[in-house]
Scaffold this active site. Structure first.
Site, PDB file in Angstrom:
ATOM      1  N   CYS A 152      -2.586   8.597   3.367  1.00 16.46           N
ATOM      2  CA  CYS A 152      -2.318   8.057   2.033  1.00 16.46           C
ATOM      3  C   CYS A 152      -3.527   8.260   1.130  1.00 16.46           C
ATOM      4  CB  CYS A 152      -1.988   6.579   2.148  1.00 16.46           C
ATOM      5  SG  CYS A 152      -3.239   5.670   3.052  1.00 16.46           S
ATOM      6  N   GLU A 189       0.899  -1.168   0.000  1.00 17.72           N
ATOM      7  CA  GLU A 189       0.000   0.000   0.000  1.00 17.72           C
ATOM      8  C   GLU A 189       0.919   1.194   0.000  1.00 17.72           C
ATOM      9  OE1 GLU A 189      -3.192  -0.332  -0.061  1.00 17.72           O
ATOM     10  OE2 GLU A 189      -3.271  -2.476   0.361  1.00 17.72           O
TER      11      GLU A 189
HETATM   12  P1  NAP Z   1       8.764   4.775   4.080  1.00 18.70           P
HETATM   13  O1  NAP Z   1       9.950   5.591   4.320  1.00 18.70           O
HETATM   14  O2  NAP Z   1       8.687   4.009   2.838  1.00 18.70           O
HETATM   15  O3  NAP Z   1       8.650   3.810   5.358  1.00 18.70           O
HETATM   16  C1  NAP Z   1       7.608   2.888   5.480  1.00 18.70           C
HETATM   17  C2  NAP Z   1       8.058   1.764   6.382  1.00 18.70           C
HETATM   18  O4  NAP Z   1       9.105   1.054   5.763  1.00 18.70           O
HETATM   19  C3  NAP Z   1       8.593   2.214   7.709  1.00 18.70           C
HETATM   20  O5  NAP Z   1       8.227   1.303   8.698  1.00 18.70           O
HETATM   21  C4  NAP Z   1      10.080   2.181   7.497  1.00 18.70           C
HETATM   22  O6  NAP Z   1      10.801   2.029   8.695  1.00 18.70           O
HETATM   23  C5  NAP Z   1      10.189   0.942   6.661  1.00 18.70           C
HETATM   24  N1  NAP Z   1      11.409   0.841   5.903  1.00 18.70           N
HETATM   25  C6  NAP Z   1      12.089   1.811   5.265  1.00 18.70           C
HETATM   26  N2  NAP Z   1      13.175   1.278   4.660  1.00 18.70           N
HETATM   27  C7  NAP Z   1      13.173  -0.044   4.936  1.00 18.70           C
HETATM   28  C8  NAP Z   1      14.039  -1.125   4.611  1.00 18.70           C
HETATM   29  N3  NAP Z   1      15.123  -0.938   3.866  1.00 18.70           N
HETATM   30  N4  NAP Z   1      13.744  -2.342   5.093  1.00 18.70           N
HETATM   31  C9  NAP Z   1      12.644  -2.558   5.846  1.00 18.70           C
HETATM   32  N5  NAP Z   1      11.798  -1.571   6.191  1.00 18.70           N
HETATM   33  C10 NAP Z   1      12.056  -0.319   5.730  1.00 18.70           C
HETATM   34  O7  NAP Z   1       7.444   5.630   4.143  1.00 18.70           O
HETATM   35  P2  NAP Z   1       7.064   6.711   5.219  1.00 18.70           P
HETATM   36  O8  NAP Z   1       7.750   7.947   4.823  1.00 18.70           O
HETATM   37  O9  NAP Z   1       7.254   6.194   6.592  1.00 18.70           O
HETATM   38  O10 NAP Z   1       5.520   6.811   4.988  1.00 18.70           O
HETATM   39  C11 NAP Z   1       4.951   7.798   4.206  1.00 18.70           C
HETATM   40  C12 NAP Z   1       4.521   7.241   2.901  1.00 18.70           C
HETATM   41  O11 NAP Z   1       3.638   6.132   3.114  1.00 18.70           O
HETATM   42  C13 NAP Z   1       3.699   8.233   2.111  1.00 18.70           C
HETATM   43  O12 NAP Z   1       4.212   8.291   0.822  1.00 18.70           O
HETATM   44  C14 NAP Z   1       2.281   7.685   2.117  1.00 18.70           C
HETATM   45  O13 NAP Z   1       1.549   7.973   0.967  1.00 18.70           O
HETATM   46  C15 NAP Z   1       2.492   6.223   2.293  1.00 18.70           C
HETATM   47  N6  NAP Z   1       1.364   5.635   2.994  1.00 18.70           N
HETATM   48  C16 NAP Z   1       0.569   4.773   2.334  1.00 18.70           C
HETATM   49  C17 NAP Z   1      -0.506   4.212   2.972  1.00 18.70           C
HETATM   50  C18 NAP Z   1      -1.416   3.257   2.265  1.00 18.70           C
HETATM   51  O14 NAP Z   1      -2.263   2.622   2.905  1.00 18.70           O
HETATM   52  N7  NAP Z   1      -1.301   3.089   0.979  1.00 18.70           N
HETATM   53  C19 NAP Z   1      -0.775   4.509   4.293  1.00 18.70           C
HETATM   54  C20 NAP Z   1       0.046   5.394   4.938  1.00 18.70           C
HETATM   55  C21 NAP Z   1       1.131   5.955   4.283  1.00 18.70           C
HETATM   56  P3  NAP Z   1      11.614   3.281   9.322  1.00 18.70           P
HETATM   57  O15 NAP Z   1      10.624   4.303   9.681  1.00 18.70           O
HETATM   58  O16 NAP Z   1      12.284   2.673  10.486  1.00 18.70           O
HETATM   59  O17 NAP Z   1      12.555   3.736   8.242  1.00 18.70           O
END
Ligand code: NAP
Length: 684
Positions: free
Chosen positions: A296, A257
């Site tokens: 999101c 997602e």
């Molecule tokens: P992100 O940087 O991609 O992080 C998402 C998750 O992935 C976090 O738990 C992060 O942990 C983890 N992560 C990052 N790098 C990783 C790796 N190499 N290995 C394993 N896990 C890893 O996204 P975000 O900035 O937190 O979230 C914002 C984004 O999420 C926005 O673009 C939003 O649109 C999207 N979003 C989508 C939905 C949906 O339902 N579609 C819902 C909410 C948000 P860390 O924080 O520890 O890096």
């Protein structure tokens, strides 16, 4: 010294090695906690989930696991106040926290209810009816779902630290699959508190839930084909994880997602002065500012008729000007802070990028008035509206996600153009349409649905009860194609099945009945000495069968039924007219007369363990019944579902009504409630 967040692994709370990264308050920048998972053995964590958690969960039926979810949801509600208090530090207002905390808990209630109502009190879920595969019916097929034998790896985004965990956890646990949860670091302190309460409740069996606060280390190196990854976050992280060699080589199920440039289209009929115009302004304003735009599903692209663009910009600017931004703990505040200062800086950069192709028409200032907060200390961002004059030739407005209170107005000249603009988002979680013209609604929905996971059409008739553009619901699927990640979550039982394996089982009706606990035509039938309605729920066995006496249907019966019910349809009352009908030779019996006569044939009238008839499923009239025909019923106990603690169970009977030639004239399932031994003994 700040608190170091705990990791709950292999049955205990463990601190990671080293100092860890510092997590700060979104409201004032104060340090809150440190986070690290260094030193954890991720292979052992996965193995604990599989061997202990999975084995424990699979001992329970779907209904027992549903009861677990309900108990957990109730327990969390009792502890919600401390969650609300801590949630403020994430920048969330009370309303934002309600969505995250109680919205998440309500997801557990929905899955609990769906599990009990729509799944059997069993360990196997049958997918559809049996498939006949042979001429004589001795060889049939049946699709079944069983829980995967691995773990569910849940990697969540920072914006919904509670809901994000619970919306994935509930379906996984209901499926019988243990979860390893990894919250996003910046707001992991709130997830950690919730997990502490879940573990303290003692409701979940050992190994059902583990929590990793910080990096997942080499976890992915240990994944196998029975594990499932459910990821929520940015598209770039999803791509990185999806391409992990182990995910590819072991075909690990991966659902994502990700971010999404969600659109909302204002219909051409919804001009200023109509209720839909006002509703639109309200909805867009709410979507831009609730959770400070960190949803999101938030509206990022405001697609409006070009003739009224100015009016939309003016009305939205006015509405955004009335939004009070500041300390989310204050009752006078409508919008709080972003989750962290780095997130605020990120949004600032994205707005800069967008402004290359769109003009900022409201907001965009770094220094602005706040209620009870310091703009320099907290992660605050002013609601910001942009306007792009030529959206069809612009790229950034359809591709750059500013994950904050930011949205762009895009004018369209025709419905075709509105559809084209909507699709330029490259796949979204949700799109909305505001119109009171149902032809416009149909055109826009059919034109854009392939690119959206969910579509919501709002008008004056449903607005007051509408759940809103941005709210994913446990009952409906959440996810979307392309840019939105291509994944799917929630959607009631559909969401549970993502954690299970579908297998096609082939064999004799007898074998498949034994495997699925649902009687299949052609399987053995126990013709009983005693009427099956004299048996309690426990005494009844699948396959117990009653074959009734026969009864002739007379012309008087048909005319009497027509007169008595008022159903004087010509096929039952007018010989000549009925004969002109291609399906009948002359007057035929009413279908409902056949059903009523069948009940008269199979019912045992005396007081007994059968408490009620609560309906009929899948009723089909296979052949016409003429007067002079003779009916007979075969009633077989098809499926039993115990309603634990209620004193009864549901019994589904396979009912076949045949004529004097042995041909089926009607087939259906009769649904009854039957007393348990205990209840039956208590009333006798
Ligand atoms: P992100 O940087 O991609 O992080 C998402 C998750 O992935 C976090 O738990 C992060 O942990 C983890 N992560 C990052 N790098 C990783 C790796 N190499 N290995 C394993 N896990 C890893 O996204 P975000 O900035 O937190 O979230 C914002 C984004 O999420 C926005 O673009 C939003 O649109 C999207 N979003 C989508 C939905 C949906 O339902 N579609 C819902 C909410 C948000 P860390 O924080 O520890 O890096």
């Amino acid at each position: 010294m700040q608190t170091k967040l705990g990791n709950f692994v292999i049955g205990q709370w463990v601190e990671g090695d080293g100092d860890g990264a510092i997590l700060t308050s979104a409201v004032n920048g104060d340090p809150l906690a440190t986070i690290t998972s260094a030193g954890l053995d991720f292979g052992d964590i996965l193995s604990h989930a599989r061997t202990v958690g999975g084995a424990n969960l699979r001992k329970y039926t779907f209904h027992e696991r549903s009861e677990m979810l309900k108990a957990l949801a109730k327990y969390l509600l009792e502890h919600k106040q401390e969650l609300y208090s801590l949630s403020t530090q994430t920048g969330a207002t009370r309303g934002d926290s309600w969505v995250d905390i109680e919205g998440g808990i309500s997801t557990m209630f929905v899955f609990s209810s769906k599990g009990r109502r729509e799944m059997p009190n069993d360990h196997v879920y049958l997918d559809g009816p049996p498939e006949p595969l042979s001429k004589n019916g001795t060889f049939v097929g049946q699709h079944i779902f069983t829980p995967k034998l691995g773990a569910a790896i849940h990697i969540n985004a920072f914006n919904f630290p509670c809901w994000g965990m619970l919306e994935k956890l509930a379906p996984a646990l209901l499926a019988g699959v243990p979860a390893i949860v990894k919250p996003a670091s910046s707001t992991a302190y709130l997830t950690e508190l919730m997990v502490r309460r879940i573990i303290a409740s003692g409701i979940l069996p050992d190994g059902a839930l583990q929590l990793i606060c910080g990096s997942v280390g080499d976890l992915f190196e240990h994944l196998d084909c029975q594990d499932t990854i459910a990821f929520t976050g940015s598209k770039s992280t999803a791509e990185l994880l999806q391409q992990h060699p182990r995910v590819i080589s072991k075909s690990v199920a991966f659902t994502a997602e990700t971010d999404s440039l969600n659109a909302s289209i204002l219909g051409p009929d919804a001009v200023p002065g109509t209720p839909e115009f006002d509703l639109y302004i309200k909805e867009v304003t709410r979507e831009m500012t609730s959770k400070a735009g960190q949803k999101c599903t938030a509206i990022r692209r405001i697609i409006v008729p070009s003739a009224i663009t100015e009016a939309v910009v003016e009305a939205l600017s006015k509405a955004l000007g009335e939004v009070r931004v500041g300390n989310p703990a204050s009752k006078d505040v409508d919008m709080g802070a972003l989750a962290s200062q780095s997130q605020r800086d990120e949004v600032r950069d994205r707005v800069r990028e967008l402004s290359g192709e769109a003009d900022i028409v409201y907001g965009g200032d770094d220094d602005f008035d706040l209620v009870d907060a310091d703009v320099k200390k907290g992660a605050f961002f002013m609601p910001t509206l942009l306007h792009c004059e030529r959206p069809l030739s612009s790229t950034s407005v359809h591709s750059v996600e500013a994950f904050g209170p930011v949205s762009t107005v895009l004018p369209y000249a025709s419905l075709d153009e509105a559809i084209e603009l909507s699709l330029l988002g490259g796949g979204s979680l949700v799109s909305s349409v505001m119109t009171n013209d149902n032809d416009v609604a149909r055109e826009l929905v059919l034109g854009t649905a392939a690119y959206h996971g969910r579509l919501i059409v709002i008008n004056r008739h449903c607005a007051a009860e509408s759940t809103g553009h941005g709210s994913p619901l446990a009952h409906l699927v959440h996810g979307g194609p392309g840019r939105a990640g291509g994944g799917e979550e929630l959607g009631g039982v559909r969401g549970v099945l993502h954690y299970m394996q579908r297998s096609a089982i082939q064999g004799s009706p007898e074998t498949l009945t034994a495997i699925g606990h649902r009687w299949i035509r052609g399987a053995d039938q126990n013709e009983l000495d005693v009427h099956p309605f004299r048996k309690t729920f426990e005494q009844l066995a699948i396959g117990d069968t009653l074959v009734t006496d026969s009864r002739e249907v007379t012309l008087e019966d048909i005319l009497h039924f027509a007169d008595f019910t008022g159903d004087n349809f010509y096929a039952h009352t007018d010989e000549e007219a009925a004969a002109k009908n291609p399906f009948f030779d002359g007057r035929v019996a009413h279908g409902y007369l056949i059903v009523a006569f069948a009940a008269g044939l199979f019912v045992d009238p005396d007081f007994g363990p059968v408490l009620a008839n609560y309906g009929i499923d899948d009723l089909r009239f296979a052949k016409p019944v003429n007067y002079g025909d003779t009916l007979k019923v075969r009633l077989a106990c098809k499926q039993k579902t115990l309603r634990a603690g209620s004193g009864y169970g549901e019994v589904r009977w396979d009912c076949e009504v045949t004529n004097q030639d042995g041909d089926a004239v009607a087939q259906y399932d009769v649904l009854t409630l039957v007393a348990t031994n205990e209840h039956w003994a208590s009333v006798n």
